[in-house]
Design a protein around this motif. Structure first.
Motif, mmCIF file in Angstrom:
data_model
loop_
_atom_site.group_PDB
_atom_site.id
_atom_site.type_symbol
_atom_site.label_atom_id
_atom_site.label_comp_id
_atom_site.label_asym_id
_atom_site.label_seq_id
_atom_site.Cartn_x
_atom_site.Cartn_y
_atom_site.Cartn_z
ATOM 1 N N ASP A 83 0.812 -1.090 -0.083
ATOM 2 C CA ASP A 83 0.176 0.035 0.007
ATOM 3 C C ASP A 83 0.843 1.205 0.184
ATOM 4 O O ASP A 83 0.544 2.111 -0.816
ATOM 5 N N PHE A 93 -7.925 4.476 1.026
ATOM 6 C CA PHE A 93 -7.863 3.299 2.344
ATOM 7 C C PHE A 93 -9.375 3.447 2.964
ATOM 8 O O PHE A 93 -9.903 2.281 3.177
ATOM 9 N N THR A 121 -7.634 -3.404 0.807
ATOM 10 C CA THR A 121 -6.953 -2.350 -0.034
ATOM 11 C C THR A 121 -6.181 -3.129 -1.276
ATOM 12 O O THR A 121 -6.107 -4.362 -1.073
#
Length: 158
Positions: A23, A72, A83
């Motif tokens: 992420d 998010f 995610t």
């Protein structure tokens, strides 16, 4: 009081780190592209809004923050608690009570995660000592990170 999640269903610390790093890369490269697209125009005067260089830089920054928050919050609230990083690591964030994550809960979880990361990742260290591997943001938002159950097809021999 809710029933604890079985240990075999909990995401490992390694998988959580994998999701975090993935992420972070998504956010970094997404921000870089946004900077190139919008920031490249920062030196030009915008004929529609008459925005000068300094104001355009602030606009790019605000748009960037809004997009990161949306990434998010919306993915966790509306795409099954995952995610892109969580999907790659085969984990998901779920509410302890068993219901789908509310966008407000996802936003609170994100805010606590940012503060926790800013303070030397101290809130993340709780996962090392917690029986359910919950971080500070998990405790405050009443969430837990679980493994995604992978179902592999079985083939019968003819």
């Amino acid at each position: 009081m809710t029933k604890p999640v079985p240990q075999e269903d909990l995401a490992t610390i390694g998988r959580r780190i994998e999701a975090f790093v993935f992420d972070a890369l998504v956010v970094f490269f997404g921000s870089l592209v946004l900077q190139l697209l919008l920031g490249g125009m920062a030196g030009l005067e915008n004929p529609i809004f008459s925005v000068v260089r300094f104001e355009m830089g602030a606009v790019v920054y605000v748009v960037n923050v809004v997009l990161i928050v949306c990434y998010f919050v919306l993915m966790r609230a509306y795409l099954g608690g995952q995610t892109l990083g969580a999907r790659a690591a085969h984990v998901r964030v779920v509410a302890v009570e068993g219901y789908r994550l509310d966008p407000v809960v996802a936003l609170i979880r994100l805010a606590v995660a940012v503060v926790s990361a800013a303070i030397l990742f101290l809130g993340y260290l709780l996962a090392l000592f917690d029986s359910e591997r919950r971080t500070l943001q998990d405790r405050i938002a009443h969430t837990v990170v679980v493994r995604e159950i992978l179902i592999t097809p079985t083939h019968d021999k003819p």
